[in-house]
Design a protein around this motif. Structure first.
Motif, mmCIF file in Angstrom:
data_model
loop_
_atom_site.group_PDB
_atom_site.id
_atom_site.type_symbol
_atom_site.label_atom_id
_atom_site.label_comp_id
_atom_site.label_asym_id
_atom_site.label_seq_id
_atom_site.Cartn_x
_atom_site.Cartn_y
_atom_site.Cartn_z
ATOM 1 N N GLU A 30 0.767 -1.251 -0.023
ATOM 2 C CA GLU A 30 0.281 0.157 0.068
ATOM 3 C C GLU A 30 0.776 1.220 -0.059
ATOM 4 N N LYS A 31 1.977 1.259 0.753
ATOM 5 C CA LYS A 31 2.761 2.525 0.764
ATOM 6 C C LYS A 31 3.815 2.445 -0.114
ATOM 7 N N LYS A 32 3.948 1.328 -1.095
ATOM 8 C CA LYS A 32 4.909 1.357 -2.236
ATOM 9 C C LYS A 32 6.371 1.527 -1.625
ATOM 10 N N MET A 33 6.545 0.661 -0.536
ATOM 11 C CA MET A 33 8.010 0.553 -0.042
ATOM 12 C C MET A 33 8.806 -0.410 -0.726
ATOM 13 N N ASP A 34 10.016 -0.381 -0.767
ATOM 14 C CA ASP A 34 10.932 -1.446 -1.437
ATOM 15 C C ASP A 34 11.352 -2.375 -0.425
ATOM 16 N N MET A 35 11.228 -1.840 0.878
ATOM 17 C CA MET A 35 11.540 -2.971 1.823
ATOM 18 C C MET A 35 10.834 -2.702 3.115
ATOM 19 N N LEU A 36 10.204 -3.535 3.964
ATOM 20 C CA LEU A 36 9.664 -3.244 5.219
ATOM 21 C C LEU A 36 10.526 -4.012 6.528
ATOM 22 N N ILE A 74 12.701 -9.264 7.638
ATOM 23 C CA ILE A 74 12.835 -8.154 6.604
ATOM 24 C C ILE A 74 11.911 -8.732 5.543
ATOM 25 N N ILE A 75 10.859 -7.752 4.942
ATOM 26 C CA ILE A 75 10.049 -8.165 4.154
ATOM 27 C C ILE A 75 10.425 -7.326 2.831
ATOM 28 N N THR A 76 10.229 -7.894 1.539
ATOM 29 C CA THR A 76 10.445 -7.343 0.370
ATOM 30 C C THR A 76 9.327 -7.863 -0.569
#
Ligand code: CTP
Length: 394
Positions: free
Chosen positions: A337-343, A364-366
């Motif tokens: 939703e927030k268009k992150m490259d990594m969370l 670490i989630i991608t």
């Protein structure tokens, strides 16, 4: 729990005859605690300020002072060391180093050492500012030595000025930085840290729990690995890290404004801040009576990451999600939703992974998958976060 950078690293520590030599005992204790093996060499003069026995006790190794009592120690000890730190460094030894003299253990080790040399000058401010000292420091910098600038403050002589040896925390940070790979050099890293505060009135506010430790660890590690770091920090009780450009903000919208100002050219944005989700509709300019505060009108605070996703360009965006429970599915939704490259996900209910701790347990989630890590220091978490980034952009 400490970071693992110093583990099994061999540090040669030269001590010269200044009053700040007493701080070197704490320095040795801290370096040793973080897993480094410290070998001490001292000038004769320094033993008048602090006994070699203190360092022998702290390191468990003999201290070398006399160049003649152990003829080849000045060759052998530097050969074994990863780094040579001289702290404190007096004006006298500084001058002798600059001239290439080798008439005691500290100077002889300097000449035979091939590796990073860190110097922590300590002297009266007039001695520090004298053109002879300035010239000597320049020569040593030109030789590749890292000079850890002394601080300004009250000096042992009672005068006020620049010349007080840098604090132990700063010395340790510089040691770590010198021993680190520089695989983020040329990168600009923008990091947000700590909570934000939304005022209700001049004495009350809405905020989130966050000490700033994770964001500060990320900033320290990025700097050590060679990045240019800009840190945007909300209000925290702990001091921001040494040597990093830090912008202090209070509210979510101030954080967003500052972030927009610094986003241009950033290769990485790490949103480690715990941004408030709501802001008070009409904050009061005077302290309200408690009877008037039974309910508050709130409006959503700016969702910084959502807004950033529209303007981020090539910036690699790393977000955080602190959840109460193993809620990976929700975290993955946030990533999309927030268009992150990594969370970076962490479950704050796990031991050692909550707020106000030096440790964290992260996943670490991608878009490609997820990888969980055991309980680690926040600095080691920061190391793996940047390792993942480098793997992804390689
Ligand atoms: N974040 C943000 N702006 C906000 C709130 C959060 O940029 N107003 C960022 C945080 O810095 C973090 C990520 O979004 O990197 C996820 O924050 P989190 O609070 O977990 O998610 P929310 O979207 O606020 O969802 P919820 O609080 O409902 O879990």
């Amino acid at each position: 729990m400490n970071s693992s950078i110093l583990k099994n690293r061999k540090i040669l520590l030269g001590i010269t005859g200044g009053i700040a030599a007493y701080k070197s005992a704490e320095l040795v204790r801290r370096l040793t605690k973080e897993g480094a093996s410290v070998q001490v060499v001292m000038t004769e003069a320094s033993t008048k300020f602090i006994s070699s026995l203190t360092f022998e006790t702290l390191t468990g190794k003999p201290v070398f002072t006399d160049i003649f009592s152990s003829p080849l120690a000045h060759i052998r000890l530097p050969q074994e060391a990863d780094l040579y730190l001289i702290a404190p460094l007096t004006a006298n030894t500084l001058s002798r180093l600059a001239q290439g003299m080798a008439d005691d253990m500290v100077t002889a080790c300097f000449l035979s050492f091939r590796g990073p040399v860190l110097l922590a000058p300590s002297m009266n401010w007039k001695m520090y500012e004298h053109p002879a000292t300035v010239e000597n420091l320049k020569r040593l910098k030109d030789m590749g030595c890292v000079v850890i600038r002394p601080e300004t403050g009250e000096l042992a002589c009672g005068e006020y000025g620049k010349g007080r040896m840098a604090e132990v925390d700063v010395l340790i940070e510089e040691v770590k930085s010198s021993l680190c790979k520089k695989d983020l050099s040329g990168k600009k890293v923008l990091i947000t840290a700590g909570p934000t505060r939304e005022p209700i009135d001049p004495v009350r506010f809405i905020s989130n729990r966050s000490s700033g430790r994770m964001g500060f660890s990320l900033a320290r590690v990025a700097r050590r690995r060679g990045a240019e770091v800009v840190l945007i920090a909300g209000p925290t009780a702990i001091a921001p890290p040494h040597g990093i450009k830090t912008i202090r903000v209070e509210t979510a919208s101030e954080m967003f404004e500052s972030l927009k100002e610094h986003l241009s050219g950033a290769n990485i944005l790490v949103m480690a801040a715990a941004v408030a989700d709501y802001t008070v509709k009409s904050p009061l300019s005077k302290k309200a009576q408690k009877t008037k505060l039974r309910s508050l009108k709130l409006s959503p605070a700016v969702d910084i990451l959502k807004e950033v996703s529209k303007i981020k360009g090539d910036t690699f965006v790393i977000g955080f999600a602190a959840e109460t429970g193993p809620n990976i599915a929700k975290a993955k939704r946030k990533l999309r939703e927030k268009k992150m490259d990594m969370l970076v996900f962490n479950d704050i209910t796990l031991k050692g992974a909550g707020f106000d701790t030096e440790t964290n347990r992260i996943v670490i989630i991608t878009s490609k998958g997820e990888k969980g890590y055991p309980l680690m220091s926040k600095e080691d978490c920061a190391e793996v976060i940047f390792d993942h980034y480098l793997e992804m952009v390689a």
